[in-house]
Write a protein that holds these residues in place. Structure first.
Motif, PDB file in Angstrom:
ATOM      1  N   VAL A   6      29.391  46.277  49.333  1.00 24.01           N
ATOM      2  CA  VAL A   6      30.100  45.086  48.869  1.00 24.01           C
ATOM      3  C   VAL A   6      29.201  43.907  49.220  1.00 24.01           C
ATOM      4  O   VAL A   6      28.921  43.650  50.391  1.00 24.01           O
ATOM      5  N   GLU A   7      28.700  43.229  48.203  1.00 22.52           N
ATOM      6  CA  GLU A   7      27.790  42.111  48.421  1.00 22.52           C
ATOM      7  C   GLU A   7      28.556  40.901  48.957  1.00 22.52           C
ATOM      8  O   GLU A   7      29.773  40.817  48.834  1.00 22.52           O
ATOM      9  N   HIS A  60      28.736  37.912  47.872  1.00 22.74           N
ATOM     10  CA  HIS A  60      29.326  37.054  46.842  1.00 22.74           C
ATOM     11  C   HIS A  60      30.442  37.735  46.050  1.00 22.74           C
ATOM     12  O   HIS A  60      30.996  37.138  45.142  1.00 22.74           O
ATOM     13  N   GLU A  61      30.789  38.996  46.379  1.00 22.04           N
ATOM     14  CA  GLU A  61      31.799  39.700  45.597  1.00 22.04           C
ATOM     15  C   GLU A  61      32.938  40.221  46.472  1.00 22.04           C
ATOM     16  O   GLU A  61      32.784  40.398  47.672  1.00 22.04           O
ATOM     17  N   SER A  62      34.072  40.477  45.832  1.00 23.11           N
ATOM     18  CA  SER A  62      35.220  41.036  46.534  1.00 23.11           C
ATOM     19  C   SER A  62      35.131  42.566  46.500  1.00 23.11           C
ATOM     20  O   SER A  62      34.295  43.140  45.801  1.00 23.11           O
ATOM     21  N   ASP A  82      35.659  43.718  42.998  1.00 22.77           N
ATOM     22  CA  ASP A  82      34.458  43.581  42.164  1.00 22.77           C
ATOM     23  C   ASP A  82      33.518  44.764  42.373  1.00 22.77           C
ATOM     24  O   ASP A  82      32.937  45.289  41.425  1.00 22.77           O
ATOM     25  N   CYS A  83      33.369  45.194  43.617  1.00 26.55           N
ATOM     26  CA  CYS A  83      32.499  46.326  43.918  1.00 26.55           C
ATOM     27  C   CYS A  83      33.066  47.605  43.285  1.00 26.55           C
ATOM     28  O   CYS A  83      32.315  48.391  42.699  1.00 26.55           O
ATOM     29  N   ASP A 117      34.959  47.801  40.666  1.00 27.40           N
ATOM     30  CA  ASP A 117      34.755  47.678  39.214  1.00 27.40           C
ATOM     31  C   ASP A 117      33.317  48.036  38.835  1.00 27.40           C
ATOM     32  O   ASP A 117      33.079  48.718  37.834  1.00 27.40           O
ATOM     33  N   ARG A 118      32.363  47.587  39.653  1.00 26.43           N
ATOM     34  CA  ARG A 118      30.951  47.888  39.410  1.00 26.43           C
ATOM     35  C   ARG A 118      30.705  49.396  39.504  1.00 26.43           C
ATOM     36  O   ARG A 118      29.978  49.977  38.696  1.00 26.43           O
TER      37      ARG A 118
END
Length: 64
Positions: free
Chosen positions: A8-9, A11-13, A16-17, A19-20
């Motif tokens: 999990v970067e 800048h992301e939730s 978001d991870c 979803d990626r």
């Protein structure tokens, strides 16, 4: 079966991870968290202070 780690970067939730991961064709099978520390000098001693949590998901290739 193919497995891959996703971080999990900053800048992301978590969503978001995930979803990626789904876009790349992986589904989460394991979650790991570990603290990230920084060194802080306090006089003559050095202390480790936690600054954030690093979250990683292990993904397994979806059958679809």
């Amino acid at each position: 079966m193919s497995k891959k780690w996703f971080d999990v970067e900053e800048h992301e939730s978590i969503g978001d991870c995930l979803d990626r991961m789904a876009k790349e064709g992986y589904m989460p099978v394991r979650r790991m968290e570990e603290p990230v520390f920084k060194e802080v000098k306090d006089g003559s001693s050095v202390k480790q202070e936690p600054i954030r949590q690093k979250i990683r998901f292990q993904g397994q290739k979806s059958e679809q």
